[in-house]
Design an enzyme around this catalytic site. Structure first.
Site, PDB file in Angstrom:
ATOM      1  CB  ILE A 156      -0.955  -0.017   1.202  1.00  0.00           C
ATOM      2  CG1 ILE A 156      -1.899  -1.226   1.109  1.00  0.00           C
ATOM      3  CG2 ILE A 156      -1.763   1.275   1.267  1.00  0.00           C
ATOM      4  CD1 ILE A 156      -2.785  -1.410   2.327  1.00  0.00           C
ATOM      5  CB  ALA A 234      -5.679   5.549   5.511  1.00  0.00           C
ATOM      6  CB  ALA A 235      -1.939   2.082   8.194  1.00  0.00           C
ATOM      7  NE  ARG A 236      -5.102  -3.403  10.571  1.00  0.00           N
ATOM      8  CZ  ARG A 236      -5.827  -3.374   9.457  1.00  0.00           C
ATOM      9  NH1 ARG A 236      -6.326  -2.218   9.045  1.00  0.00           N
ATOM     10  NH2 ARG A 236      -6.047  -4.467   8.760  1.00  0.00           N
ATOM     11  CG  ASP A 260     -10.258   5.382   7.020  1.00  0.00           C
ATOM     12  OD1 ASP A 260     -11.423   5.807   7.084  1.00  0.00           O
ATOM     13  OD2 ASP A 260      -9.961   4.275   6.520  1.00  0.00           O
ATOM     14  CD  GLU A 265     -11.242   1.238  13.655  1.00  0.00           C
ATOM     15  OE1 GLU A 265     -11.802   0.308  13.029  1.00  0.00           O
ATOM     16  OE2 GLU A 265     -10.321   1.919  13.171  1.00  0.00           O
ATOM     17  CG  HIS A 283     -11.429   1.054   9.437  1.00  0.00           C
ATOM     18  ND1 HIS A 283     -10.935   0.297  10.465  1.00  0.00           N
ATOM     19  CD2 HIS A 283     -10.716   0.678   8.340  1.00  0.00           C
ATOM     20  CE1 HIS A 283      -9.967  -0.493  10.029  1.00  0.00           C
ATOM     21  NE2 HIS A 283      -9.815  -0.267   8.738  1.00  0.00           N
ATOM     22  CG  LEU A 284     -15.150   5.379   5.265  1.00  0.00           C
ATOM     23  CD1 LEU A 284     -15.647   6.664   4.616  1.00  0.00           C
ATOM     24  CD2 LEU A 284     -16.275   4.367   5.390  1.00  0.00           C
ATOM     25  N   GLY A 285     -11.121   2.664   4.455  1.00  0.00           N
ATOM     26  CA  GLY A 285     -10.033   2.297   3.548  1.00  0.00           C
ATOM     27  C   GLY A 285     -10.386   1.207   2.564  1.00  0.00           C
ATOM     28  CB  ALA A 286     -11.317  -2.229   2.879  1.00  0.00           C
TER      29      ALA A 286
END
Length: 537
Positions: A156, A234-236, A260, A265, A283-286
């Site tokens: 990524i 936007a990773a973890r 993100d 969570e 948490h919209l990364g995926a």
């Protein structure tokens, strides 16, 4: 033949792409359950051979214990925080995920956050919708000519860096596991974390969460950043200290942030939410149509492979995980079958076993063949199911050391796999085989304890050792015929006339121990064994 009634059961505990469900429906009984309903989940797992989850369903030790038939847990995504991998491994249950399904979506989300932070997009939009036209308040900055620091240059991180290069940014990166030459080929200069924090106008984090990376960027690190830096994660969650980041924004050292992911969570309250300069997303990364389809299809394919007993490249708890080369793939079932034959002929578990691989195939990574052979060694020995996951554990528990030896030389065959081992009584047993490619593709047994064979490695095989003399073949044929067992193929190998001979037969029916003993006694066999190498064995 498998009927609808006895097809393996695949439990889908969360929403899955329709294409993935269609892929499974032809071969398996697909059942749906609400994974968030714990009692319903545990009840559904009682019959499950596989379960597919996303992020909301907890597959922990009690859930695994409630699923006696379970062979694979599939997470339609990347993270595995909701799957107790150690408990699954102990039970021989494979755990798979979809590690590349969301990499493009995640990289694009980081780019979107960086752009939104640079241009105050979210705050300006909210103000305008509230009736304010205040352009000067939302003056942003360009990316062109700026230094963008990438923390983590994995798949990524690389995609993100490539996209930032198109904006004309200077790229630096921190990743202790990437070689400078690799980074240079990407147009990225590797630096230490301290230097990256000091030099970057923008920082984007692309690391997995591990004990080493948790809290990587805290108050101490944020005190060293270039004033006015904008930070994206936007990773973890938990890679950057959210309170420390909020403090740095309040003090003016950090100009803004795009976030993100969060330490806990779902997250509906964070000190970061107080700032207009923070763009926060849940948490919209995926969360793209494409990523969801890719994840669902990837795990559906993995489930099909796992339930067929085949090697699964995306298994996270298999020792020889990774991509299997095309030249190696046909040798996987061969190695497993050789392991089964070895154990049958040896009559027990060896003290030590070497898996020898010869030929041009060794130019690839062939370590998975050792794993496949180990799986075969124990398939007929233990009562529990033997999988690619628990085979090494079974070997370790029984003190069996399995090693791999390779050689590019193979005299009689393009490739050759041999399973050779020493037994506790000092005997050495070996069995070899090869893969025949082409229109008549097949797996062949080529040698057993020095006796040359030419035998298809399939069906029920019977091995008899005896003193070479006339009439033995007829005697064995008569005994099997009287028992209703048809002989499909037979051959006799010997080193010299009148010496020890090895008779190998392929028969249409499995032999019970009494029939095997009767045939052995009738011909005075010194050793007799049988093994079922059919695909359903």
């Amino acid at each position: 033949m498998t009927t609808v009634a006895d097809r393996p059961v695949v439990v889908i505990a969360e929403e899955l792409a329709p294409a993935a469900i269609d892929l499974l429906a032809d071969d398996f009984e697909v059942r749906h359950v609400d994974g968030a309903d714990r009692s319903a989940l545990l009840a559904a797992l009682a019959d499950a051979h596989a379960v597919i989850v996303r992020s909301a369903t907890q597959i922990d030790a009690p859930a695994i214990a409630a699923a006696p038939r379970l062979r694979v847990v599939a997470r339609a995504g990347v993270g595995l925080d909701n799957v107790e991998v150690a408990a699954a491994t102990a039970r021989g249950v494979m755990v798979v995920n979809a590690p590349t399904s969301n990499i493009v979506s995640a990289a694009e989300q980081a780019v979107a956050l960086l752009l939104a932070v640079a241009r105050h997009t979210a705050a300006a939009s909210a103000a305008l919708k509230a009736g304010e036209w205040t352009r000067s308040r939302y003056t942003g900055v360009e990316i062109s000519g700026k230094t963008v620091g990438v923390v983590g240059l994995g798949r990524i991180g690389v995609l993100f860096a490539q996209r930032m290069a198109a904006f004309g940014a200077r790229l630096i990166a921190y990743d202790p596991y990437v070689q400078p030459a690799r980074a240079a080929a990407l147009g990225v200069r590797l630096v230490g974390l301290d230097e990256l924090l000091r030099e970057s106008d923008f920082i984007s984090i692309h690391l997995p969460k591990t004990p080493e990376t948790a809290g990587l960027i805290g108050a101490k690190e944020l005190a060293t950043v270039r004033p006015g830096v904008r930070i994206v994660n936007a990773a973890r969650g938990g890679l950057i200290d959210e309170q420390a980041l909020a403090d740095a924004i309040a003090e003016g050292r950090v100009a803004g942030a795009g976030v993100d992911v969060y330490a806990k969570e779902p997250c509906t309250a964070s000190p970061l939410f107080a700032f207009d300069s923070v763009v926060a997303t849940p948490h919209l990364g995926a969360s793209t149509v494409e990523a969801q389809d890719k994840a669902g299809l990837a795990v559906a394919r993995s489930v099909k492979l796992a339930l067929r007993g085949e090697f699964v490249p995306d298994a996270v708890n298999v020792q020889a995980g990774g991509v299997v080369a095309e030249d190696v793939r046909p040798l996987l079932p061969l190695a497993e079958k050789l392991g089964r034959v070895f154990t049958a002929v040896a009559g027990g578990v060896a003290a030590a076993v070497t898996v020898e691989v010869c030929g041009d195939v060794v130019s690839n990574d062939v370590s998975v063949l050792k794993l496949a052979a180990t799986k075969g060694l124990f398939a007929g020995v233990v009562s529990e199911q033997v999988t690619y996951v628990n085979a090494p554990l079974l070997a370790a528990d029984r003190g069996v050391e399995v090693t791999l030896a390779t050689s590019p030389e193979s005299v009689d065959h393009p490739n050759l796999v041999t399973v050779r081992g020493a037994l506790p009584d000092g005997r050495v047993v070996s069995v070899s085989g090869t893969h025949i490619s082409g229109p008549r593709e097949s797996l062949k047994l080529t040698e057993l304890d020095g006796y040359e064979l030419e035998l298809t490695a399939d069906g029920v095989l019977l091995f008899l050792r005896y003193a070479d003399r006339p009439g033995v073949v007829g005697t064995v044929g008569s005994i099997l015929g009287a028992a209703g067992v048809n002989i499909a193929a037979m051959q006799v190998a010997r080193r010299e006339a009148g010496g020890e001979a090895l008779m190998t037969l392929t028969v249409d029916n499995a032999l019970d121990s009494d029939l095997l003993a009767s045939a052995a006694e009738a011909v005075g066999a010194t050793a007799a064994s049988t093994v079922d190498l059919s695909e359903s064995a």
